[in-house]
Motif scaffolding. Structure first.
Motif, short mmCIF file in Angstrom:
data_model
loop_
_atom_site.label_atom_id
_atom_site.label_comp_id
_atom_site.label_asym_id
_atom_site.label_seq_id
_atom_site.Cartn_x
_atom_site.Cartn_y
_atom_site.Cartn_z
N TRP A 62 0.81 -1.21 0.00
CA TRP A 62 0.00 0.00 0.00
C TRP A 62 0.86 1.28 0.00
O TRP A 62 0.35 2.37 -0.22
N ILE A 63 2.15 1.13 0.24
CA ILE A 63 3.04 2.30 0.22
C ILE A 63 3.51 2.51 -1.23
O ILE A 63 4.26 1.70 -1.78
N LYS A 64 3.06 3.61 -1.84
CA LYS A 64 3.39 3.86 -3.25
C LYS A 64 4.30 5.06 -3.41
O LYS A 64 4.71 5.39 -4.52
N THR A 65 4.57 5.76 -2.31
CA THR A 65 5.29 7.03 -2.35
C THR A 65 6.51 6.93 -1.45
O THR A 65 6.43 6.28 -0.40
N PHE A 66 7.64 7.52 -1.85
CA PHE A 66 8.79 7.48 -0.94
C PHE A 66 8.78 8.70 -0.02
O PHE A 66 8.23 9.76 -0.36
N PHE A 67 9.36 8.53 1.16
CA PHE A 67 9.47 9.62 2.14
C PHE A 67 10.85 9.59 2.78
O PHE A 67 11.30 8.53 3.22
N TYR A 68 11.49 10.76 2.80
CA TYR A 68 12.71 10.93 3.60
C TYR A 68 12.40 11.92 4.71
O TYR A 68 11.81 12.98 4.45
N GLY A 69 12.80 11.60 5.94
CA GLY A 69 12.60 12.52 7.05
C GLY A 69 13.92 12.85 7.72
O GLY A 69 14.99 12.72 7.11
N ASN A 70 13.86 13.25 8.98
CA ASN A 70 15.08 13.61 9.73
C ASN A 70 15.92 12.39 10.06
O ASN A 70 15.41 11.27 10.16
N TYR A 71 17.19 12.62 10.28
CA TYR A 71 18.11 11.62 10.85
C TYR A 71 18.07 10.27 10.13
O TYR A 71 17.83 9.22 10.75
N ASP A 72 18.29 10.30 8.83
CA ASP A 72 18.40 9.06 8.06
C ASP A 72 17.17 8.17 8.17
O ASP A 72 17.30 6.94 8.15
N LEU A 117 13.01 0.19 4.66
CA LEU A 117 12.92 1.15 5.77
C LEU A 117 14.33 1.40 6.31
O LEU A 117 15.06 0.45 6.61
N GLY A 118 14.68 2.67 6.42
CA GLY A 118 16.02 2.96 6.90
C GLY A 118 16.00 4.07 7.92
O GLY A 118 14.97 4.68 8.16
N GLY A 119 17.12 4.32 8.42
CA GLY A 119 18.35 3.59 8.21
C GLY A 119 19.41 4.10 9.17
O GLY A 119 19.15 4.83 10.12
N THR A 120 20.63 3.74 8.85
CA THR A 120 21.78 4.22 9.63
C THR A 120 22.88 4.65 8.66
O THR A 120 22.93 4.18 7.52
N ARG A 121 23.73 5.54 9.13
CA ARG A 121 24.92 5.95 8.36
C ARG A 121 26.07 6.03 9.36
O ARG A 121 26.31 7.09 9.95
N GLN A 122 26.73 4.92 9.56
CA GLN A 122 27.79 4.87 10.58
C GLN A 122 29.16 4.85 9.92
O GLN A 122 29.55 3.86 9.30
N TYR A 123 29.86 5.98 10.06
CA TYR A 123 31.13 6.22 9.39
C TYR A 123 32.21 5.30 9.95
O TYR A 123 32.36 5.16 11.16
N GLU A 124 32.93 4.67 9.06
CA GLU A 124 34.06 3.79 9.40
C GLU A 124 33.67 2.64 10.32
O GLU A 124 34.49 2.19 11.11
N SER A 125 32.42 2.18 10.22
CA SER A 125 32.06 0.96 10.94
C SER A 125 32.13 -0.21 9.97
O SER A 125 31.56 -0.16 8.88
N TYR A 126 32.85 -1.26 10.37
CA TYR A 126 33.02 -2.44 9.51
C TYR A 126 32.09 -3.58 9.94
O TYR A 126 32.24 -4.70 9.47
N ASP A 127 31.15 -3.28 10.81
CA ASP A 127 30.30 -4.33 11.39
C ASP A 127 29.20 -4.74 10.42
O ASP A 127 28.26 -3.99 10.16
N LYS A 128 29.31 -5.96 9.90
CA LYS A 128 28.33 -6.43 8.92
C LYS A 128 27.17 -7.17 9.55
O LYS A 128 26.28 -7.66 8.85
#
Ligand SMILES: Cc1cc2nc3c(=O)[nH]c(=O)nc-3n(C[C@H](O)[C@H](O)[C@H](O)COP(=O)(O)OP(=O)(O)OC[C@H]3O[C@@H](n4cnc5c(N)ncnc54)[C@H](O)[C@@H]3O)c2cc1C
Length: 337
Positions: A213-223, A235-246
């Motif tokens: 039912w979700i047909k539209t994308f949305f970006y909000g605050n803080y990733d 659904l996202g997300g995170t942006r963790q700089y220099e993290s190698y944790d997979k």
């Protein structure tokens, strides 16, 4: 005249797109894709695949970067308009980018002149999602779901006579003798292969859900983002700089769920398909350039094409076309083209 042998290292969205473009432009060449991971095991498979370069995405110059972005958009949009669009996983999508604090965040200089629909939101649209939204942009773009695109383009590559080899390449000398040119599309793998300290991971965790039912994308605050693909919503997300944790982090997952459900409450009923983690190969500038390596007296022609960070699906076609141009420059006069 000698035969032309080209190796493409890497089978993510950059490697496969480059390999298909090489085939178009070097019709008699033998082209091998060599990689240690394919399909679902690549970073490319984690991506939502929306066409939206970040404003900080940068190649060697502003003009070249804008050309990469423009070429990429027309490439994706041509597939989207063709009968192959649904098989390739490329579709049109519209949506909103909101910010409660920063006007600058909702403006994208790469997209404002390129996309057919790109405008500021109205006051009414700022009330569409929960939150105190002050600024917003609405635009129509394309999305490429790699669970479709990678198999589709790999099939095309094989059907046109390409070969795929499963192998980890630890040094360029492992493959140097067999090829006239090696195109390096190893993403974050280039960190070790090229001893490149400028290349760093930006860790991203997402949840793939079923929410047709979700047909539209949305970006909000803080990733926080909600990006519908062909048959799932990311659904996202995170942006963790220099993290190698997979590994999947339970707390990141809970935070993503809470933020997205707060933003778009109808997601509370969505069935979870998978939690995924990918390490975005971040480098400024993105490295698409020629290099001649001297390995024990043997010259090896390399064209690098890596470091696309969070925008590798967006810019794969433009950077690949540019890389193929560099291959041409390197080979000019040496081989049968
Ligand atoms: C959570 C998340 C969301 C994202 N969303 C988007 C989005 O919406 N839009 C967008 O444009 N981008 C997005 N991205 C970014 C995008 O996924 C990456 O930019 C892109 O996948 C990079 O592609 P690649 O082919 O360079 O790397 P990869 O997909 O990692 O592929 C690298 C390939 O190289 C091979 N390789 C590496 N080292 C070696 C070696 N030594 N020997 C042999 N093979 C090797 C690997 O096996 C693999 O086949 C997102 C990323 C994440 C993590």
């Amino acid at each position: 005249m000698q035969d032309l042998n080209i190796a493409v290292l890497g089978a993510g969205v950059i490697g496969i797109t480059t390999a298909v473009e090489l085939q178009k432009q070097f019709r008699n060449a033998k082209i091998n894709v060599i990689a240690d991971k394919f399909g679902e095991d690549t970073t490319s498979a984690v991506a939502a695949g929306i066409f939206r370069p970040g404003t900080g995405f940068m190649g060697p110059s502003k003009d070249i970067t804008q050309k990469w972005v423009n070429d990429s958009y027309y490439y994706w949009d041509d597939i989207r308009r063709s009968v192959e669009g649904p098989n390739a996983g490329v579709a049109e999508i519209s949506g909103y980018l909101f910010s409660s604090e920063f006007k600058e965040i909702v403006k994208n200089h790469y997209l404002e002149k390129l996309l057919p629909i790109y405008r500021r939101t109205t006051e009414e649209e700022l009330k569409l999602c929960k939150g105190d939204w002050k600024y917003g942009t609405f635009f129509t773009t394309v999305v490429t779901q790699n669970s479709y695109y990678l198999p589709w383009s790999t099939k095309k590559f094989l059907a046109a006579g390409g070969n795929i080899l499963e192998k980890k390449v630890n040094y360029f000398s492992d493959v140097a003798n067999d090829y006239n040119v090696v195109v390096n599309c190893t993403g974050l793998g280039a960190k070790a292969l090229c001893s490149d300290n400028q290349l760093v991971p930006i860790r991203g965790q997402v949840i793939k859900v079923k929410a047709p039912w979700i047909k539209t994308f949305f970006y909000g605050n803080y990733d926080t983002y909600i990006l519908p693909g062909l048959d799932s919503v990311t659904l996202g997300g995170t942006r963790q700089y220099e993290s190698y944790d997979k590994s999947v982090n339970k707390y990141d997952g809970l935070s993503i769920k809470e933020r997205c459900e707060e933003f778009v409450p109808s997601l509370r009923g969505a069935e979870v398909i998978a939690h995924k983690v990918g390490l975005r190969p971040h480098r400024t500038p993105v490295r698409v350039e020629k290099e001649v390596l001297n390995l024990n007296g043997n010259k090896v022609n390399i064209v690098h094409n890596y470091g696309h960070g969070g925008y590798g699906v967006t810019t794969a076609p433009g950077t690949s076309l540019y890389a193929v141009g560099l291959v041409k420059e390197m080979l000019m006069g040496n081989c049968k083209l």
